[in-house]
Design an enzyme around this catalytic site. Structure first.
Site, PDB file in Angstrom:
ATOM      1  N   HIS A 156       0.814  -1.221   0.000  1.00 36.90           N
ATOM      2  CA  HIS A 156       0.000   0.000   0.000  1.00 36.90           C
ATOM      3  C   HIS A 156       0.844   1.265   0.000  1.00 36.90           C
ATOM      4  O   HIS A 156       0.344   2.344  -0.294  1.00 36.90           O
ATOM      5  CB  HIS A 156      -0.934  -0.001   1.219  1.00 36.90           C
ATOM      6  CG  HIS A 156      -2.049  -0.996   1.094  1.00 36.90           C
ATOM      7  ND1 HIS A 156      -3.320  -0.653   0.711  1.00 36.90           N
ATOM      8  CD2 HIS A 156      -2.075  -2.349   1.258  1.00 36.90           C
ATOM      9  CE1 HIS A 156      -4.091  -1.734   0.664  1.00 36.90           C
ATOM     10  NE2 HIS A 156      -3.346  -2.782   0.997  1.00 36.90           N
ATOM     11  N   ASP A 368       3.484   9.284  -0.767  1.00 35.24           N
ATOM     12  CA  ASP A 368       2.292   8.527  -0.397  1.00 35.24           C
ATOM     13  C   ASP A 368       2.075   7.439  -1.436  1.00 35.24           C
ATOM     14  O   ASP A 368       2.205   7.711  -2.638  1.00 35.24           O
ATOM     15  CB  ASP A 368       1.067   9.460  -0.377  1.00 35.24           C
ATOM     16  CG  ASP A 368       0.136   9.151   0.778  1.00 35.24           C
ATOM     17  OD1 ASP A 368       0.019   7.976   1.147  1.00 35.24           O
ATOM     18  OD2 ASP A 368      -0.482  10.100   1.301  1.00 35.24           O
TER      19      ASP A 368
HETATM   20  C1  GDG Z   1      -2.172   3.748   3.277  1.00 35.48           C
HETATM   21  C2  GDG Z   1      -1.108   4.367   2.376  1.00 35.48           C
HETATM   22  C3  GDG Z   1      -2.757   4.362   0.504  1.00 35.48           C
HETATM   23  C4  GDG Z   1      -8.602   9.824   7.701  1.00 35.48           C
HETATM   24  N1  GDG Z   1      -9.011  10.513   8.774  1.00 35.48           N
HETATM   25  C5  GDG Z   1     -10.214  10.022   9.111  1.00 35.48           C
HETATM   26  C6  GDG Z   1     -10.539   9.005   8.215  1.00 35.48           C
HETATM   27  N2  GDG Z   1      -9.528   8.908   7.354  1.00 35.48           N
HETATM   28  C7  GDG Z   1      -9.524   7.970   6.214  1.00 35.48           C
HETATM   29  C8  GDG Z   1      -9.477   8.720   4.907  1.00 35.48           C
HETATM   30  C9  GDG Z   1      -8.917   7.651   3.985  1.00 35.48           C
HETATM   31  C10 GDG Z   1      -7.997   6.857   4.919  1.00 35.48           C
HETATM   32  O1  GDG Z   1      -8.395   7.153   6.253  1.00 35.48           O
HETATM   33  C11 GDG Z   1      -6.552   7.298   4.773  1.00 35.48           C
HETATM   34  O2  GDG Z   1      -6.087   6.763   3.579  1.00 35.48           O
HETATM   35  P1  GDG Z   1      -4.846   7.417   2.812  1.00 35.48           P
HETATM   36  O3  GDG Z   1      -4.748   6.743   1.509  1.00 35.48           O
HETATM   37  O4  GDG Z   1      -5.084   8.888   2.668  1.00 35.48           O
HETATM   38  O5  GDG Z   1      -3.565   7.219   3.724  1.00 35.48           O
HETATM   39  P2  GDG Z   1      -2.960   6.049   4.710  1.00 35.48           P
HETATM   40  O6  GDG Z   1      -3.749   5.932   5.950  1.00 35.48           O
HETATM   41  O7  GDG Z   1      -1.546   6.432   4.921  1.00 35.48           O
HETATM   42  O8  GDG Z   1      -3.085   4.674   3.874  1.00 35.48           O
HETATM   43  C12 GDG Z   1      -1.767   5.215   1.301  1.00 35.48           C
HETATM   44  C13 GDG Z   1      -3.699   3.621   1.436  1.00 35.48           C
HETATM   45  O9  GDG Z   1      -2.987   2.887   2.424  1.00 35.48           O
HETATM   46  C14 GDG Z   1      -4.593   2.641   0.662  1.00 35.48           C
HETATM   47  O10 GDG Z   1      -3.842   1.790  -0.134  1.00 35.48           O
HETATM   48  O11 GDG Z   1      -3.502   5.222  -0.338  1.00 35.48           O
HETATM   49  O12 GDG Z   1      -0.800   5.749   0.426  1.00 35.48           O
HETATM   50  O13 GDG Z   1      -0.193   5.156   3.145  1.00 35.48           O
HETATM   51  O14 GDG Z   1      -9.904   6.788   3.518  1.00 35.48           O
HETATM   52  O15 GDG Z   1     -10.739   9.193   4.558  1.00 35.48           O
HETATM   53  N3  GDG Z   1     -11.693   8.292   8.253  1.00 35.48           N
HETATM   54  C15 GDG Z   1     -12.567   8.620   9.247  1.00 35.48           C
HETATM   55  N4  GDG Z   1     -12.300   9.605  10.163  1.00 35.48           N
HETATM   56  C16 GDG Z   1     -11.146  10.336  10.124  1.00 35.48           C
HETATM   57  O16 GDG Z   1     -10.945  11.246  10.943  1.00 35.48           O
HETATM   58  N5  GDG Z   1     -13.724   7.944   9.315  1.00 35.48           N
END
Ligand code: GDG
Length: 498
Positions: A156, A368
């Site tokens: 990821h 990322d």
């Molecule tokens: C890893 C990789 C890759 C965030 N704050 C809240 C919340 N979130 C949700 C977001 C989003 C998820 O969490 C975060 O996903 P990201 O992709 O932005 O980043 P990582 O957590 O680092 O994820 C990344 C991912 O895996 C998938 O393959 O894209 O690069 O590092 O969905 O919306 N959700 C809620 N409350 C929050 O305060 N409910």
């Protein structure tokens, strides 16, 4: 159809239709429901004493199988090698990388122990899909235990350039372990390229393209396949969620606070890879350069805590609190606080509705793997009056979202200019950019990601499949002494009772 076994460090909390479940969890869970299967991983509990037990929970055709970790395993496998070594290195932060040989031993030990817990639950034709950097040695451990099933791995996070990966002392062991999988999935082509570069130049392996489908990689005496599978979201569901929340209390409160000011919005786990400090400074630069925007725009940063028991995360938190305080002190007026920084988690539906309210989605990680927030922000927009995405070129999402304003996340002036451009962008241009990005997001939604990976994993051919001659758990027990303080064999036997 083969049963699907998902293995990830944490088993996602699924409450069907519930607000906490993200697109990834839902996408994977949908596949499990279709084929029947199991989701296996750490429960999130850390035991200070006693033996970890496996806990099985049936929900329709899906079994959730979770185990706790003992404190030493949590420290070495999770906090140590996974998050103090691999996470910074794979995000190009060699300056933050910490390495302890004992942690690496713990990382391998826990992987082997987890594999042993899974082995008795496996059937011959199960297809196993392992997720993320915590579990790089997992297939190697299963193979050592005599498992010949198809095993795929999806990373990821970014796969770093060789020169960065070489900074991780056991880089060779890690890549060799990756070669025990049958199929490797990366988020983007640059990640896939970085992996192939290591295979060719550091491991003296070969990489061959086929007319269609994944690359064929030969290294460390194994042949496997590798490809890029960019993860997506369910854009139309997010749009519905956002629309439904438009008249809800959080949005009404936010709008009342804004009066008629414009809103720039970011959501990230509070992680040093997300470029938060540079982002705050670029917002400051925007206010500095454009006096007309003062008291006309607010910046909302939601940054829920993560890995808060690690120094590097405590540091970034302090730094960010300092920066938001300093910038607010410099520009705030009696009726306006420029930066609203919230160190707390919100419900998914609230985030979606707030995204729809925001004129600019400000997503500027230093690195990322993909960044789902970028895709969620675009999905949540009103097509008649959409906001603009300002996106780091170092987010995997930048490979797809060409309608975003692409920035370099260390270029504070460049980001300030992009914010100004986004805030002043005419409606027709905003609509056109949004339309293009929605086409992309619908074509590559999370089902497409999952189905493409599963199709390629099912097609991995060749070797005789099913349990190998070594039989269940035999060699694995040799490699693993079990979780700290417990014999691997004993733990495996006792565990299935839970
Ligand atoms: C890893 C990789 C890759 C965030 N704050 C809240 C919340 N979130 C949700 C977001 C989003 C998820 O969490 C975060 O996903 P990201 O992709 O932005 O980043 P990582 O957590 O680092 O994820 C990344 C991912 O895996 C998938 O393959 O894209 O690069 O590092 O969905 O919306 N959700 C809620 N409350 C929050 O305060 N409910």
């Amino acid at each position: 159809m083969s049963r699907l076994i998902i293995v990830s460090n944490r088993v996602a909390p699924i409450s069907e239709g519930g607000p906490a479940a993200g697109g990834l969890a839902v996408g994977v869970y949908d596949a499990l429901k279709e084929t029947g299967g199991m989701w296996f991983g750490w429960s999130g509990d850390v035991l200070s004493s006693g033996q970890p037990q496996i806990k099985l929970e049936e929900r329709g055709p899906v079994t959730f199988a979770t185990v706790s970790l003992v404190r030493r395993d949590y420290d070495q496998y999770y906090r140590g090698f996974s998050n103090a070594t691999l996470w910074p290195a794979f995000h190009y932060r060699a300056d933050l990388l910490q390495y302890d040989r004992h942690d690496f031993e713990g990382y391998r030990r826990v992987n082997a122990w987890l594999a042993q817990q899974l082995v008795p639950l496996l059937r011959e034709d199960d297809v196993i899909w392992v997720h993320d950097y915590h579990l790089i040695p997992f297939a190697q451990a299963l193979r050592a235990a005599g498992v010949n099933n198809r095993i795929g791995f999806f990373l990821h996070i970014p796969f770093p350039a060789s020169q960065v990966l070489l900074a991780v002392p056991p880089h060779r062991e890690l890549v060799e372990a990756l070669c025990s999988f049958d199929l490797l999935g990366f988020q983007t082509t640059p990640d896939l390229r970085a992996f192939c570069d290591y295979i060719i130049n550091e491991a003296q392996g070969t990489v061959r393209a086929s007319a269609s489908g994944p690359l064929t990689v030969q290294a460390f005496g194994r042949t496997l396949r590798a490809s890029a599978y960019p993860i997506g979201v369910y854009p139309d569901e997010i749009a519905e969620l956002a629309k439904a929340g438009e008249r809800g209390k959080p949005v009404r409160t936010m709008k009342a606070t804004l009066h008629s000011r414009k809103l720039i919005m970011s959501v990230d786990r509070l992680d040093y890879s997300k470029g938060l400090v540079e982002r705050f400074r670029a917002f400051e630069r925007l206010l500095e350069n454009t006096a007309a925007l003062r008291n006309k725009v607010s910046f909302l940063q939601i940054a829920p805590p993560t890995r808060a028991d690690m120094h590097a995360y405590q540091d970034i938190r302090l730094q960010l609190e300092g920066e938001s305080g300093r910038i607010n002190g410099r520009f705030a007026e009696l009726d306006w606080t420029p930066i609203l920084y919230i160190h707390r988690q919100y419900e998914r539906s609230v985030l979606a509705a707030l995204f729809r309210t925001a004129h600019v989605g400000y997503v500027t990680p230093l690195r990322d793997g993909m960044n789902l927030v970028a895709k969620e922000y675009v999905s949540a927009q009103d097509p008649e009056n959409p906001g603009v995405l300002v996106l780091s070129r170092f987010a995997g999402a930048a490979q797809e979202l060409e309608g975003a304003l692409i920035v370099n996340p260390v270029d504070v002036d460049g980001m300030a200019e992009a914010l100004a451009q986004a805030l002043g962008m005419p409606l027709a241009e905003r609509q056109a950019r949004h339309r293009d990005m929605m086409v992309q997001l619908r074509e590559n939604n999370v089902s497409v990601w999952r189905d493409n990976f599963m199709r390629d994993l099912q097609n991995v051919g060749g070797a005789k499949r099913g349990r190998g001659a070594k039989g269940r758990g035999a060699a694995g027990a040799e490699r693993a002494s079990g979780p700290s303080g417990a014999s691997g064999k004993k733990a495996a036997r006792e565990s299935v009772t839970g």
